[in-house]
Design an enzyme around this catalytic site. Structure first.
Site, PDB file in Angstrom:
ATOM      1  N   ARG A 178      -0.232  13.560  33.979  1.00 38.43           N
ATOM      2  CA  ARG A 178      -1.240  14.624  33.963  1.00 38.43           C
ATOM      3  C   ARG A 178      -0.958  15.561  32.788  1.00 38.43           C
ATOM      4  O   ARG A 178       0.178  15.989  32.582  1.00 38.43           O
ATOM      5  CB  ARG A 178      -1.201  15.403  35.276  1.00 38.43           C
ATOM      6  CG  ARG A 178      -2.282  16.462  35.415  1.00 38.43           C
ATOM      7  CD  ARG A 178      -2.123  17.224  36.729  1.00 38.43           C
ATOM      8  NE  ARG A 178      -2.279  16.344  37.874  1.00 38.43           N
ATOM      9  CZ  ARG A 178      -1.698  16.557  39.056  1.00 38.43           C
ATOM     10  NH1 ARG A 178      -0.896  17.599  39.221  1.00 38.43           N
ATOM     11  NH2 ARG A 178      -1.898  15.733  40.066  1.00 38.43           N
ATOM     12  N   ARG A 199       1.222  25.720  37.166  1.00 38.67           N
ATOM     13  CA  ARG A 199       0.584  24.516  36.639  1.00 38.67           C
ATOM     14  C   ARG A 199      -0.578  24.884  35.715  1.00 38.67           C
ATOM     15  O   ARG A 199      -0.726  26.027  35.294  1.00 38.67           O
ATOM     16  CB  ARG A 199       0.137  23.636  37.794  1.00 38.67           C
ATOM     17  CG  ARG A 199       1.324  23.177  38.661  1.00 38.67           C
ATOM     18  CD  ARG A 199       0.907  22.138  39.670  1.00 38.67           C
ATOM     19  NE  ARG A 199       2.036  21.646  40.457  1.00 38.67           N
ATOM     20  CZ  ARG A 199       1.946  20.665  41.345  1.00 38.67           C
ATOM     21  NH1 ARG A 199       0.773  20.075  41.543  1.00 38.67           N
ATOM     22  NH2 ARG A 199       3.007  20.262  42.025  1.00 38.67           N
ATOM     23  N   LYS A 203       4.668  24.640  44.282  1.00 35.03           N
ATOM     24  CA  LYS A 203       3.751  24.709  43.148  1.00 35.03           C
ATOM     25  C   LYS A 203       3.017  26.044  43.126  1.00 35.03           C
ATOM     26  O   LYS A 203       2.847  26.701  44.158  1.00 35.03           O
ATOM     27  CB  LYS A 203       2.755  23.553  43.218  1.00 35.03           C
ATOM     28  CG  LYS A 203       1.975  23.469  44.514  1.00 35.03           C
ATOM     29  CD  LYS A 203       1.186  22.168  44.558  1.00 35.03           C
ATOM     30  CE  LYS A 203       0.658  21.883  45.962  1.00 35.03           C
ATOM     31  NZ  LYS A 203       0.032  20.570  46.066  1.00 35.03           N
ATOM     32  N   LYS A 213      -0.538  27.891  41.315  1.00 34.08           N
ATOM     33  CA  LYS A 213      -1.782  27.582  40.622  1.00 34.08           C
ATOM     34  C   LYS A 213      -2.564  28.854  40.324  1.00 34.08           C
ATOM     35  O   LYS A 213      -2.652  29.745  41.175  1.00 34.08           O
ATOM     36  CB  LYS A 213      -2.632  26.630  41.470  1.00 34.08           C
ATOM     37  CG  LYS A 213      -1.969  25.296  41.742  1.00 34.08           C
ATOM     38  CD  LYS A 213      -2.841  24.391  42.593  1.00 34.08           C
ATOM     39  CE  LYS A 213      -2.181  23.027  42.802  1.00 34.08           C
ATOM     40  NZ  LYS A 213      -3.038  22.121  43.614  1.00 34.08           N
ATOM     41  N   CYS A 229     -10.832  13.357  45.706  1.00 37.15           N
ATOM     42  CA  CYS A 229      -9.535  13.139  45.066  1.00 37.15           C
ATOM     43  C   CYS A 229      -9.338  11.649  44.815  1.00 37.15           C
ATOM     44  O   CYS A 229     -10.152  10.824  45.211  1.00 37.15           O
ATOM     45  CB  CYS A 229      -8.412  13.683  45.946  1.00 37.15           C
ATOM     46  SG  CYS A 229      -8.166  12.721  47.454  1.00 37.15           S
ATOM     47  N   CYS A 235      -2.266   7.055  45.146  1.00 39.31           N
ATOM     48  CA  CYS A 235      -1.626   8.226  45.730  1.00 39.31           C
ATOM     49  C   CYS A 235      -0.793   7.829  46.943  1.00 39.31           C
ATOM     50  O   CYS A 235      -1.308   7.247  47.900  1.00 39.31           O
ATOM     51  CB  CYS A 235      -2.673   9.259  46.130  1.00 39.31           C
ATOM     52  SG  CYS A 235      -1.939  10.725  46.899  1.00 39.31           S
ATOM     53  N   CYS A 265      -6.076  12.857  52.226  1.00 39.84           N
ATOM     54  CA  CYS A 265      -5.062  13.463  53.076  1.00 39.84           C
ATOM     55  C   CYS A 265      -5.342  14.962  53.141  1.00 39.84           C
ATOM     56  O   CYS A 265      -6.204  15.463  52.419  1.00 39.84           O
ATOM     57  CB  CYS A 265      -3.659  13.179  52.535  1.00 39.84           C
ATOM     58  SG  CYS A 265      -3.206  14.212  51.115  1.00 39.84           S
ATOM     59  N   CYS A 292      -6.403  18.290  47.399  1.00 41.83           N
ATOM     60  CA  CYS A 292      -6.553  18.265  45.946  1.00 41.83           C
ATOM     61  C   CYS A 292      -7.994  18.513  45.494  1.00 41.83           C
ATOM     62  O   CYS A 292      -8.218  19.092  44.438  1.00 41.83           O
ATOM     63  CB  CYS A 292      -6.063  16.931  45.389  1.00 41.83           C
ATOM     64  SG  CYS A 292      -4.273  16.724  45.522  1.00 41.83           S
TER      65      CYS A 292
END
Length: 1530
Positions: A1025, A1094, A1164, A1166, A1385, A1391, A1430, A1434
């Site tokens: 990514r 990110r 993470k 964002k 996603c 994934c 899931c 995302c």
């Protein structure tokens, strides 16, 4: 099959299918195509789906095997193997298969096979298909009504079993009448079949394993009693009262040919003195007659219906007779029966043949009244090969050789007769019959039949157009497909014109026409009459280069243009064949049917000719069905066959694996001067197969080596290049053997030694069972020297929990002195289970109460095992699950079902419990540990090791925090892992660290199970990514990203919901080159993932270009400010060939992270920036959401700062939830990067580092309180947030199409469904965008909704870009509002967290809803729908108006009530529903919305107002008041 008298059949095919199903072990169902059911197959498959039992099948469930075969795939080949193995076989088919199968018919005549044949064409059947094979040695039965079809089908099976010979039962379905009959009673079928004879046949398989030669088997008279009426029996050799010598004197034998086939030689005479047993007599016509009349007699007793070999209908004193062999016997019989005294056909009768072969002439004479003087023979034989019809010859031979009263016999050609003209036709017959000199072969009825709808007509499956579309794209008007189904071939059937032989002949003819055309052009250039001299000059120029394809093509355009302008008569004549001016690309297109004998001769002709002809052969056999394919069908590997010729170009391709390789192969084939064979894989089970299934099947086939991708070009040898190019990883052993022989593989391995291991693999030697045995034996040897009781621990783990528990239990067992073995259930040899002393099973729960993948093989092996005796085994089971995962009461059985089932089955086999089953429940206070901590002490107690002193302290489990701390600022052992060529993976710890570098290790889950079965590690690859603040890229960067995807990835790019590029399928060896290529594009991947800040998102905002530029600059500033400082990224990825560090970040001796510290952030982080009124970035969904505020001067003033949004959650864990950002206040633009830093630092210091499920900023704020959190940020910052500024959002979706900004520049937003950039046969999106990037002078902007903006286009550049967009269909934005507002996603196959499909399935679901949208006037309405595989969120599903979040494969939780502007979370509406339920819920709901909505009311708002769902005010009430409560009841 039920013995119910009320089951009825309404068509002859249905009646026949039922009898065949009841009477067979195997039914070969011949179908028009994989896409289309035959009139037989739809019933056969229905019976099999219901698990109806056959009366004869010896399978475990007594369900016969239904083998579906395409009609042009040599279907009778599938009969040999099962019939020789002692399985009774029947075939249901159209008569179109008979003539092509003539060779097989002779070989099968002496085996008890039954062919049920529906005559075709259906509207006017051609009986020549039957007469042409009448001497093949088979018995032929005919039925002419629905009831007869059922009775003759039963007779055929009983007769085949009794005689041991093949029986063909044929009928015309169109003239069998209407209505219905009581379907075959199983008791009647059982009575007639003689099950004792059935079992004798099944118990004695025949020798012989080839269909190429006669194996000598003959049908002989069995030494067994024959069943008679009233229960009496007699020996087979005894006299039969109903048969006398006179009646048999006129019986014609089958034929000399079939007699020869009935035995290897005639039985030798044996003297009375010899002790050798005489050979059993061969089955004769007499025997067939005895058997069939015996069967009919018993049938008459049972059901009251009577049959005889020849049926007479009419007066016993009739003077004329019609022998009808055609579709109209019943119609003509009815007219004769009701004839008036003055009718020409009064005092006549009708004869039909019930037993057509063997032909019993004496029985015909007995059936005809002695009063009959004249016989008219009507034959519906459309393809006569002799002057006299075959039936006429039979009748003449029988009648003229006897002393009967028949004086005149006249033959007629019977055509199509309708009810309207039947009387007229009958009068014509008798007028000619009664004439003084009757005309022979007079045609009766119309020869032109109504347009037949052949059940077995050829048609090109829609899926297979993928390759022909590529031909059109590559070669345009140059392509010529000789055997295309849409070409007109006067007088030639589609079946013939589609063959390789016919197509090859057509191509040769076309080449001759081209040569004649060249001659015509030469003549025209010299002497032609044109209006001007220009055509002559142009033609002369073309002729001079006609032998050179390149020069001819260059001159063609000018010639065509000049002739068009001239427009003389000669010019127009030449232009009628203008395609000849260009070098044509000549192709034959066929299916894998050409790989069987029926088509292979045509392939051979092409190869042997050396002609410059290209063949595209499409193989549609799914990989998952290849094992079920009949090994005796001899499907040839055409690729190897062609390569052995040495003069042909050969390629093996798969469009769903590598589109680029398909293009390359077709282009090389076109350029090759000689025969070319391009094999194209396109597996599918049915006509309307979803692309997702085709993709999965293709990937498995290519990955395992079943369908290798390669190119073989003999011309390369002249250039000093290898002839063979392998374009996939593995090859099958046959291809490997060929290359070994040709020394090609050796050359490849020498040239590219890194591929040596995989190239030399032979999958035939990878025997999984041996691997299991070796592994366990080696471990047992290791344990030999230890003392203590043995303990085997087996686990089945889906997410790692069960595996971790098992390993820890093993460690504790060894510490207690036990000989402990720990392994996955699938690696355990089941045959060792009875010898175990103590064994423990630890299993989690997958899917709908299923075993995890690595437990399924073990469970399948023991669940129905009748031989396991575990009386000496002691066991215990620990099951891990979630009692709320399936909330509906009816689904409660799925909670810990694998463990409960295992516990029950082991106990049933006699094993004794060490401890009662333990049930770990994720809903308990400590999760599954609560139940586990109760269970483990009981286990040690039972094993006698509960009170062991001096046990060592167990080290705590290694956490992500430990990994980060020990990594030396994100270095770990990544370099060493990349250099390890023995595996495609890296270590678990390094896979956590590489996330910080912008890459995740993944594996292809589509082929995970298949690779496991082959003994291979998962197909590991990496996702990369990019870090791309604001999603802005230059055209040059776009081209560079496209190159990376094509050369180093899986040929696709993903535009993510975080406005950046993502690459999939990058194998480990290409990971570093890909990183370096991204760096050369002036991009980076550092901090694109991991526990850091990110990629910073920013609204693309095409309408306000200057303002966007100011906001975008802030996104870059924030991104740069919060970037990690470690130089590890540059050391690992950006080194030259000598591993010398590229001087990018300097030569710092020791790293220092001033913002992050050695352990970085808890989770993470964002950040996104929204520019009102557009909330396309979903500003509420991020750790920090910045809402741009415009000053009075029109420039950026500052931002309202939201904190604590986040999408991640865990199903059924109410301690986790999505959350929306809370307002901290306003901050000036100049200070925004500092404010973001301070928010991040408070999270760094106060976030939960012990529980990663509770580590996001949203939980920190919720635990701390918003005011306290704001205070800590302000304290660290030294400043206060100002009061928020007013703002307004009205949408969070993209606006598609062209728009102009305030500076006069243009912008176009492309619809990129779910962000996937790829080329397909239908849509060359990737190529088109690359071509646009080559000429575009502005920039590309990636949308947060996974779409793409073409930005900053000057007016003068718009026309050229519009032309390219139209050429590649990129200007199409005419999609439904629902599709335009959707997002998904990646999920499967890459994934590792995905529980269900997402990107590949959402478009399919939307398609199934669009009809409902159209019906209710909602096509243009924007409804935000999102899907994820899931609950990690995302695609930000929790903010959608309607969302589907994967729960298990094919099952989703459904959420409703999100805000259209992205301002409100949705709520659970239904749990664990599948597609059928989704559609059943959505369609009525959409209709209701259309009727009830108020002006401007959005779908999400309406669901709340209508009381369908309760509003979610913020994340902490996400689980409150859900529509489908999760009850705790068991």
């Amino acid at each position: 099959m039920a013995e119910e008298s009320n089951v009825r059949a309404s068509t002859p095919e249905e009646a026949v299918a039922r009898i065949a199903y009841l009477s067979s072990d195997v039914v070969v169902s011949v179908q028009p195509s994989l896409a289309s059911e035959s009139e037989f197959s739809k019933h056969l498959k229905s019976y099999a789906a219901r698990k109806d039992a056959s009366l004869v099948a010896k399978s475990a469930d007594t369900v016969p095997e239904i083998v579906s075969i395409r009609h042009n795939n040599d279907p009778l080949l599938s009969v040999f193997a099962p019939i020789r193995s002692g399985r009774l076989v029947s075939v249901t088919a159209s008569s179109s298969i008979l003539l092509p199968s003539i060779a097989h018919l002779y070989k099968l005549a002496n085996l008890p096979v039954v062919l049920h044949v529906s005559l075709s064409p259906r509207s006017s059947p051609d009986y020549s298909a039957i007469t042409s094979i009448r001497n093949s040695g088979w018995t032929f039965l005919q039925s002419q009504s629905l009831q007869e079809a059922q009775d003759m089908a039963l007779t055929a099976h009983a007769l085949a079993i009794r005689s041991g010979k093949g029986v063909i039962h044929f009928f015309d379905a169109s003239s069998s009448g209407t209505g219905s009959v009581v379907a075959g009673d199983a008791s009647v079928v059982r009575e007639l079949l003689n099950l004792d004879s059935v079992r004798r046949f099944q118990a004695a398989p025949l020798s012989g394993s080839t269909v190429y030669a006669d194996d000598g088997h003959v049908a002989v008279v069995a030494d067994q009693p024959e069943r008679l009426t009233n229960g009496a029996v007699r020996a087979v050799g005894s006299p039969a009262n109903e048969i006398d010598s006179a009646s048999l004197a006129g019986a014609s034998h089958v034929s000399s040919k079939s007699s020869q086939l009935s035995g290897t030689s005639s039985p030798s005479s044996v003297s009375a003195a010899t002790t050798i047993e005489p050979a059993a007599p061969l089955v004769s016509s007499e025997d067939i007659y005895k058997y069939v009349t015996s069967i009919w007699a018993r049938l008459s007793e049972l059901v009251g219906r009577q049959y005889s070999p020849f049926e007479w209908t009419g007066s016993a004193k009739a003077e004329s007779a019609l022998f009808v062999f055609g579709a109209d016997a019943a119609l003509l019989s009815g007219l004769i029966k009701n004839a008036q005294s003055g009718d020409k056909f009064a005092n006549a009768g009708v004869i039909t043949a019930r037993l057509y072969r063997p032909w019993l002439g004496a029985k015909l004479l007995a059936a005809i009244p002695r009063s009959v003087k004249k016989v008219a023979v009507l034959e519906q034989v459309l393809r006569k090969t002799t002057k006299w019809g075959p039936l006429l010859i039979d009748v003449l031979t029988s009648i003229k050789s006897s002393a009967g009263g028949v004086e005149t016999i006249v033959g007629y050609q019977l055509g199509y007769i309708s009810r309207e003209n039947a009387r007229q036709a009958l009068e014509e017959v008798f007028e000619n019959l009664n004439a003084e000199k009757p005309v022979q072969n007079l045609e009766i009825g119309r020869r032109e039949q109504p347009q037949p709808t052949s059940e077995f007509a050829l048609e090109k499956p829609k899926l297979e157009t993928a390759y022909t579309k590529i031909l059109d794209q590559l070669f345009g008007s140059r392509v010529y497909i000789a055997n295309s189904l849409d070409k007109e071939n006067a007088g030639v059937s589609e079946t013939i014109s589609a063959t390789p032989e016919y197509g090859f002949g057509a191509l040769l003819a076309r080449k001759e026409r081209k040569q004649r055309f060249v001659g015509e052009v030469k003549e025209a250039a010299s002497n032609g009459r044109f209006l001007t001299d220009a055509p002559k000059r142009a033609l002369a120029s073309w002729v001079s280069g006609a032998g050179d394809a390149k020069k001819a093509d260059e001159a063609a355009e000018k010639v065509i243009s000049t002739l068009g302008i001239d427009n003389s008569r000669l010019s127009r004549s030449l232009l009628e064949n203008k395609s000849f001016f260009r070098k044509e690309s000549l192709w034959l297109v066929g299916s894998d049917a050409w790989a069987y004998d029926l088509g292979n001769s045509g392939v051979h002709h092409v190869l042997a000719s050396g002609e410059n002809v290209n063949m595209l052969i499409i193989d549609s056999t799914p990989y998952s069905e290849r094992a079920a394919a009949d090994a005796n069908r001899r499907k040839k590997d055409i690729g190897l066959y062609a390569m052995n010729f040495g003069n042909a170009y050969v390629a093996s391709t798969a469009v769903y694996s590598s589109y680029t390789q398909v293009l390359q192969a077709l282009d090389e084939a076109d350029k090759f001067n000689g025969p070319s064979i391009v094999l194209a894989y396109l597996p599918y089970f049915g006509e309307h197969e979803s692309p997702l299934t085709v993709l999965r099947e293709t990937k498995q086939a290519v990955d395992i080596g079943y369908w290798p991708l390669y190119r073989w070009n003999p011309d390369n040898e002249k250039k000093g290049l290898p002839s063979f190019s392998l374009d996939s990883e593995h090859i099958k052993k046959e291809l490997k053997a060929f290359l070994d022989r040709d020394n090609q593989l050796t050359q490849m391995m020498r040239k590219e030694p890194q591929f040596g291991a995989v190239l030399s693999e032979d999958f035939g030697t990878e025997i999984r069972a041996q691997q299991k045995r070796k592994a366990k034996d080696a471990y047992n040897q290791l344990l030999e020297g230890l003392f203590g009781a043995p303990l085997t621990i087996l686990f089945a783990s889906d997410n790692g929990n069960a595996q971790s528990v098992a390993k820890r239990l093993g460690t504790r067992g060894r510490a207690r002195g036990l000989k402990t073995t720990v392994m996955a259930m699938e690696d355990y040899p089941v045959e060792d289970l009875p010898n175990e002393e103590n064994i423990v099973f630890i299993t989690s729960t997958a899917g709908q109460g299923e075993f995890p993948q690595n437990g399924k093989p073990f469970w399948d092996a023991i669940k129905d095992n009748t031989e396991l005796d575990l009386a000496s085994v002691r066991f215990s089971v620990m099951a891990l699950g979630d009692s709320h995962y399936w909330p509906r009461k009816e689904d409660r059985i799925y909670y810990n079902k694998p463990g409960k089932d295992l516990d029950r089955v082991l106990s049933n086999y006699g094993a004794k419990r060490l401890a009662d089953i333990g049930l770990g429940d994720d809903q308990d206070p400590d999760g599954f540990q609560t139940g586990y901590q109760e269970w483990e002490p009981k286990l040690w107690e039972a094993l006698g090791v509960a009170n062991v002193e001096g046990l060592p302290e167990e080290p705590p489990p290694i956490t992500n925090e430990d990994i980060k701390l020990a990594s030396n600022y994100l270095r770990g052992t990544i370099v060493e892992g990349l250099q390890d060529k023995s595996t495609g993976a890296i270590s678990a710890a390094d896979s956590q660290l590489t996330k910080f570098h912008g890459t995740y290790m993944q594996d292809d889950r589509d082929i995970r199970d298949e690779r496991k079965a082959q003994g291979l590690e998962p197909a590991y690859s990496f996702m990369i990514r990019c870090r791309l603040p604001g999603g802005v890229a230059t055209p040059k960067q776009w081209i560079q990203m496209d190159d990376i995807a094509t050369q180093l990835g899986n040929e696709t790019m993903k535009l993510t919901t975080r406005q950046t590029f993502q690459f999939h399928g990058v194998v480990k060896g290409k990971l570093k080159p890909a990183m370096q290529a991204i760096n050369r594009a002036l991009m980076t991947t550092i901090a694109a993932c991991g526990d850091v800040n990110r990629n910073v998102m920013c609204s693309p905002l095409p309408a306000q270009s200057k303002y966007h530029r100011e906001v975008y600059a802030c996104s870059q500033k924030i991104s740069d400010h919060l970037l990690p400082s470690t130089t590890a990224y540059h050391e690992i990825w950006l080194t030259d060939d000598n591993d010398k560090k590229t001087q990018v970040a300097g030569d710092a001796v020791q790293d220092f992270e001033p913002l992050y510290g050695p352990t970085y952030l808890p989770r993470k982080f964002k950040i996104s920036i929204a520019i009102p009124p557009h909330n396309d970035v979903d500003v509420y969904a991020h750790d920090i959401g910045l809402i741009a505020v415009k000053g009075k001067d029109g420039h950026l003033a500052g931002f309202n700062l939201l904190a604590g949004g986040g999408m991640g959650a865990t199903h059924n864990n109410k301690k986790t939830y999505p959350q929306i950002g809370r307002m901290l206040g306003y901050v000036e633009a100049s200070e925004v990067h500092i404010a973001c830093e301070k928010v991040m630092l408070v999270q760094r210091d106060h976030g939960d580092r012990k529980n990663r499920k509770h580590a996001r900023l949203k939980y920190t704020i919720d635990d701390m309180g918003l005011d306290v959190f704001r205070g800590k940020v302000e304290e660290l910052w030294g400043k206060k947030f100002q009061e928020q500024k007013p703002f307004h959002f009205d949408s969070n979706v993209d606006t598609f199409g062209w728009t102009k900004d305030e500076t006069g520049l243009n912008h176009f937003t492309f619809f990129i469904e779910n962000g996937r950039i790829e080329d397909t046969a239908d849509f060359q999106m990737k190529t088109g965008l690359r071509e646009i990037a080559k000429v575009h002078k502005g920039e590309f902007r990636l949308s947060p909704n996974q779409h793409l903006l073409l930005s900053n286009v000057a007016d003068e550049d718009v026309p050229a870009l519009k032309a390219l967009m139209a050429k590649y269909k990129l200007d199409n934005i005419q999609f439904s509002g629902l599709r335009l507002s959707s997002s998904a996603c990646v999920a499967f196959p890459t994934c590792g967290l995905a529980m269900a499909e997402s990107e590949r399935y959402l478009p399919v679901l939307i398609t199934k809803l669009e009809g409902c949208l159209e019906e209710n006037g909602l096509r243009q309405d924007s409804i935000v729908m999102r899907m994820t595989g899931c609950p990690n969120g995302c695609a930000r599903p929790w903010l959608a108006e309607v969302a589907f979040v994967g729960k298990a494969f094919g099952a989703y939780n459904m959420y409703l009530g999100g805000g259209y502007h992205g301002q409100r979370l949705n709520k659970l509406y239904r749990a664990s529903i599948m597609e059928e339920e989704i559609l059943a819920i959505m369609k009525p709901m959409l209709k209701r919305y259309a009727l009830e909505r108020e002006e401007g009311e959005r779908f999400g708002d309406w669901t709340i107002r209508a009381g369908i769902i309760k509003a979610t005010t913020e994340g902490r009430d996400f689980h409150e008041g859900v529509a489908e409560e999760e009850s705790d009841e068991e």
